[in-house]
Structure formats: C-alpha cells, structure tokens
Design a protein around this motif. Structure first.
Motif, PDB file in Angstrom:
ATOM      1  N   VAL A  83     104.917  63.136  91.684  1.00 58.25           N
ATOM      2  CA  VAL A  83     104.913  61.713  91.343  1.00 58.25           C
ATOM      3  C   VAL A  83     105.383  60.958  92.589  1.00 58.25           C
ATOM      4  N   ARG A  84     104.504  60.165  93.159  1.00 56.93           N
ATOM      5  CA  ARG A  84     104.841  59.418  94.364  1.00 56.93           C
ATOM      6  C   ARG A  84     105.837  58.296  94.045  1.00 56.93           C
ATOM      7  N   PRO A  85     106.483  57.726  95.068  1.00 57.93           N
ATOM      8  CA  PRO A  85     107.442  56.637  94.829  1.00 57.93           C
ATOM      9  C   PRO A  85     106.861  55.466  94.051  1.00 57.93           C
ATOM     10  N   ASP A  86     105.555  55.198  94.229  1.00 62.03           N
ATOM     11  CA  ASP A  86     104.935  54.102  93.476  1.00 62.03           C
ATOM     12  C   ASP A  86     104.451  54.555  92.101  1.00 62.03           C
ATOM     13  N   LYS A  87     104.818  55.789  91.706  1.00 61.12           N
ATOM     14  CA  LYS A  87     104.508  56.399  90.402  1.00 61.12           C
ATOM     15  C   LYS A  87     103.062  56.881  90.283  1.00 61.12           C
ATOM     16  N   SER A  88     102.287  56.800  91.357  1.00 61.89           N
ATOM     17  CA  SER A  88     100.933  57.350  91.328  1.00 61.89           C
ATOM     18  C   SER A  88     101.004  58.871  91.494  1.00 61.89           C
ATOM     19  N   ALA A  89      99.877  59.535  91.249  1.00 59.98           N
ATOM     20  CA  ALA A  89      99.821  60.992  91.332  1.00 59.98           C
ATOM     21  C   ALA A  89      99.560  61.455  92.755  1.00 59.98           C
ATOM     22  N   GLY A  90     100.322  62.443  93.198  1.00 66.40           N
ATOM     23  CA  GLY A  90     100.080  63.067  94.485  1.00 66.40           C
ATOM     24  C   GLY A  90      99.030  64.156  94.372  1.00 66.40           C
ATOM     25  N   PRO A  91      98.793  64.923  95.449  1.00 67.95           N
ATOM     26  CA  PRO A  91      97.784  65.996  95.428  1.00 67.95           C
ATOM     27  C   PRO A  91      98.146  67.084  94.413  1.00 67.95           C
ATOM     28  N   ILE A  92      97.138  67.577  93.713  1.00 65.06           N
ATOM     29  CA  ILE A  92      97.354  68.645  92.734  1.00 65.06           C
ATOM     30  C   ILE A  92      97.584  69.966  93.461  1.00 65.06           C
ATOM     31  N   GLN A  93      98.681  70.640  93.116  1.00 68.52           N
ATOM     32  CA  GLN A  93      99.035  71.915  93.726  1.00 68.52           C
ATOM     33  C   GLN A  93      98.911  73.031  92.691  1.00 68.52           C
ATOM     34  N   THR A  94      98.303  74.136  93.054  1.00 67.79           N
ATOM     35  CA  THR A  94      98.233  75.296  92.166  1.00 67.79           C
ATOM     36  C   THR A  94      99.439  76.185  92.434  1.00 67.79           C
ATOM     37  N   ARG A  95     100.294  76.363  91.426  1.00 62.04           N
ATOM     38  CA  ARG A  95     101.533  77.121  91.606  1.00 62.04           C
ATOM     39  C   ARG A  95     101.456  78.545  91.068  1.00 62.04           C
ATOM     40  N   ALA A  96     100.521  78.827  90.162  1.00 63.77           N
ATOM     41  CA  ALA A  96     100.349  80.194  89.667  1.00 63.77           C
ATOM     42  C   ALA A  96      98.923  80.365  89.181  1.00 63.77           C
ATOM     43  N   ARG A  97      98.409  81.577  89.334  1.00 63.28           N
ATOM     44  CA  ARG A  97      97.038  81.908  88.928  1.00 63.28           C
ATOM     45  C   ARG A  97      97.054  83.130  88.007  1.00 63.28           C
ATOM     46  N   ASN A  98      95.876  83.440  87.455  1.00 61.75           N
ATOM     47  CA  ASN A  98      95.675  84.638  86.632  1.00 61.75           C
ATOM     48  C   ASN A  98      96.552  84.666  85.379  1.00 61.75           C
ATOM     49  N   LEU A  99      96.864  83.492  84.848  1.00 59.42           N
ATOM     50  CA  LEU A  99      97.590  83.392  83.592  1.00 59.42           C
ATOM     51  C   LEU A  99      96.574  83.237  82.453  1.00 59.42           C
ATOM     52  N   THR A 100      95.980  84.342  82.083  1.00 55.87           N
ATOM     53  CA  THR A 100      94.891  84.347  81.119  1.00 55.87           C
ATOM     54  C   THR A 100      95.271  83.650  79.818  1.00 55.87           C
ATOM     55  N   TRP A 101      94.437  82.679  79.402  1.00 53.30           N
ATOM     56  CA  TRP A 101      94.621  81.945  78.152  1.00 53.30           C
ATOM     57  C   TRP A 101      95.971  81.230  78.092  1.00 53.30           C
ATOM     58  N   ILE A 102      96.434  80.712  79.215  1.00 56.31           N
ATOM     59  CA  ILE A 102      97.691  79.960  79.197  1.00 56.31           C
ATOM     60  C   ILE A 102      97.542  78.723  78.318  1.00 56.31           C
ATOM     61  N   ASP A 103      98.556  78.485  77.501  1.00 54.78           N
ATOM     62  CA  ASP A 103      98.609  77.298  76.641  1.00 54.78           C
ATOM     63  C   ASP A 103      99.758  76.431  77.151  1.00 54.78           C
ATOM     64  N   ASP A 104     100.721  76.123  76.309  1.00 58.50           N
ATOM     65  CA  ASP A 104     101.847  75.303  76.755  1.00 58.50           C
ATOM     66  C   ASP A 104     102.914  76.201  77.390  1.00 58.50           C
ATOM     67  N   PHE A 105     103.937  75.574  77.956  1.00 63.60           N
ATOM     68  CA  PHE A 105     104.944  76.317  78.720  1.00 63.60           C
ATOM     69  C   PHE A 105     106.234  75.515  78.728  1.00 63.60           C
ATOM     70  N   ALA A 106     107.313  76.147  79.225  1.00 66.09           N
ATOM     71  CA  ALA A 106     108.608  75.475  79.325  1.00 66.09           C
ATOM     72  C   ALA A 106     109.351  76.009  80.533  1.00 66.09           C
ATOM     73  N   PHE A 107     110.203  75.177  81.104  1.00 68.22           N
ATOM     74  CA  PHE A 107     111.041  75.590  82.216  1.00 68.22           C
ATOM     75  C   PHE A 107     112.315  76.248  81.698  1.00 68.22           C
ATOM     76  N   VAL A 108     112.852  77.158  82.516  1.00 67.27           N
ATOM     77  CA  VAL A 108     114.085  77.861  82.188  1.00 67.27           C
ATOM     78  C   VAL A 108     115.235  77.192  82.934  1.00 67.27           C
ATOM     79  N   GLY A 109     116.205  76.654  82.215  1.00 66.46           N
ATOM     80  CA  GLY A 109     117.348  76.019  82.847  1.00 66.46           C
ATOM     81  C   GLY A 109     117.012  74.646  83.408  1.00 66.46           C
ATOM     82  N   HIS A 110     118.024  74.038  84.021  1.00 63.81           N
ATOM     83  CA  HIS A 110     117.869  72.689  84.554  1.00 63.81           C
ATOM     84  C   HIS A 110     117.523  72.681  86.032  1.00 63.81           C
TER      85      HIS A 110
END
Length: 322
Positions: A221-248
């Motif tokens: 999220v850029r300072p003006d709240k627009s979207a920055g470039p899309i980054q791929t952080r993980a691949r090969n997650l077959t049939w991925i649905d929703d997700f959650a982060f661990v910890g803060h």
C-alpha cells in the motif's frame, strides 16, 4: 441442500492438479498439535462455513455460505445464528450460480462486515451492527463480480474485497459507498475457476491468495493508499483458499488448501509444508484464523461426495520438533 454441479465436476478433475511442493522443516519452525473438531455443522441445512473472524473471548464468527447466515460459535462449540442475508430468488453468481455468504471481517467495536455474492443488486458488502439490528447493504458489486475474501484495515477505515471472477481487489470505505478497483493484473485473475480468493491486511500491504494459480501474493500500500506492484511470495500452494498470519510480527502464514484437504505452514521465504490433513479432521478447509496459540480452521465439505462433515477444528501452535 443440493450439491453444486460445478463444484462436483471440479472435484472429479482435481486429481489432475500438481501436488503440493512442500519444503523441509527448519530450525525455529512451527507445527500444529492436538487437533480436535470443536463442532460439526449440518450440511443439509446449508451450514457450510466459508470464512471466519474471531472475537476477544475466543468465540468465532463464521459465514455459512449456502445458508446465507452469519453465526456465532462460542468456545464450547455452541452455535447461534446472528443474522441471515436476504433471499435472492434468481441468483446469477459467477462461478457458483447460487447466493452465498462469503468473506467476513470484524471491527474492534463488534461491527461485522460480510461479502454477499449473488450476481444481482444484493451482491456487495453487508454490515451487521452489534446492537442486534439486521444486516444492511453498504456497498454493491457489479453483477459480474464474485466477492470472496474480505479484510478490514481499521486504521485506514477501509475494506478490501477479493473478486474471484474478475481478478480484482476492491477497496471500499467502512462507511460504505461505491467500490473502487484497487488492484488488478494477471496474478489476480482466474485461469478457469477461481482467481483472487482470500485477502488479509498486514504491515502496510494487502496479501491475496489465487486459487487457480496456487500462489500467495503481496501488494504494498503506497503512501497515497494506491496499490504497489504485485509480488508473488509463495507458489505451488495447490487449491489455496483463505489464510491467516501467525503472530503479530513476521510473514509466516497458515493457508487452507480446500480440495486437497490440507493446511500449509508458509514461511517468509515462500517454502511451505503440510501441518494438518484429512486425518486430523479437515473436510475441505476454507479459512484459518489464529488467536494467541490457538488455530481455528473452517471446513465446508464443498467437494466431498460422500459423508460431508462441515466443521470447525481447533489446534495448538507449537515449536516444531524434527
């Protein structure tokens, strides 16, 4: 309730998908222990849990997709239906063809926001106040949209909705209004079924899963709240649905893999390994939530042809012992 023909056909075709490429356990890794099903839901009544949000006391708020309901599940497993979204006589929802309650988000004051996918004027974000008043539509999506995951950035007063049909992340003020296409591009689009699916806000970025592309994406999220470039952080997650982060802190993720009946631990470097399976009680997991060391996993049984078992499973986060 009749099973969805499209989902049944896709289940038969799922065996042709590439298997999950999991990395080895590493020092400081986490695992899930003592999985148990807190409550079994009634598939015939449309109690197919799609999304989850947590309350401070450890209760869970879930959307029952087929029943169009928002339900409260207390720590004992007792279920109370809080609201039902309006019936739509002729839904034209892309991808699934029926009206369905999808993503859910909860504000600190107890206000609940829900995506309702119908392909009609009712398709949009609905708000449920903690005073017990009925749900009210605060934003309307185009009929060609399939609003799926929903995330709240309370600091900025913004809701982000993942559109699985059009490959868009929509941005809507919490006060309501016309959705704005915030992020678009090939990494968000579907190939044949579902594109952008789950969505979460994390440390100045919006993270999105793409089911068809088996990827986990990060959008700054850029300072003006627009979207920055899309980054791929993980691949090969077959049939991925929703997700959650661990910890803060950090970017470790627990991801539901709906059709293959797995939950994956996804490390910040993109490697991942399976931490829950069908043997633990998963029955087409749709979403994950984390509170302290307790992990909540919804299973909707969308693809199970025999003995569907929609449920809410709990497990305990622990250091991995190799």
């Amino acid at each position: 309730m009749a099973r969805l023909p499209r989902l049944t056909a896709l289940a038969a075709a799922a065996t042709a998908l590439v298997a999950l490429a999991a990395g080895p356990a590493s020092a400081g890794d986490l695992t899930l222990r003592n999985p148990r099903v807190l409550v079994h839901f009634d598939f015939s009544a449309g109690q197919t849990p799609e999304s989850i949000a947590l309350e401070p006391d450890g209760s869970a708020l879930v959307t029952f997709a087929f029943a169009r309901q928002i339900a409260h599940v207390d720590p004992r497993g007792d279920v109370t239906v809080l609201a039902e979204l309006p019936r739509v006589d002729n839904p034209r929802t892309p991808v699934i063809g029926i009206a369905a309650a999808m993503g859910i988000a909860r504000a600190e004051d107890g206000t609940v926001y829900v995506n309702y996918a119908t392909g009609t004027e009712e398709s949009g974000i609905w708000r449920l106040r903690p005073d017990g008043s009925g749900p009210v539509q605060i934003a309307r999506f185009p009929a060609t949209s399939f609003p799926n995951g929903l995330a709240l950035d309370e600091e900025c007063g913004t809701l982000y909705a993942a559109d699985s049909a059009r490959g868009i992340v929509w941005r809507v003020p919490v006060t309501g209004g016309t959705p704005r296409a915030w992020a678009t591009g090939t990494p968000l689009t579907p190939k044949s079924f579902v594109g952008a699916n789950g969505v979460q806000v994390r440390k100045g970025a919006v993270w999105v899963s793409n089911t068809d592309r088996a990827t986990l994406l990060r959008i700054p999220v850029r300072p003006d709240k627009s979207a920055g470039p899309i980054q791929t952080r993980a691949r090969n997650l077959t049939w991925i649905d929703d997700f959650a982060f661990v910890g803060h802190r950090g970017d470790t993720v627990l991801a539901a893999q709906i059709q293959v009946n797995k939950v994956a631990l996804v490390r910040p470097d993109g490697t991942h390994r399976t931490v829950l399976t069908r043997a633990d009680g998963l029955a087409n997991p749709t979403s994950v939530a984390v509170r302290h060391r307790t992990v909540y996993v919804n299973s909707a049984s969308f693809f199970l042809e025999q003995d569907p078992d929609p449920n809410l499973l709990l497990a305990r986060l622990s250091p991995h012992k190799g």
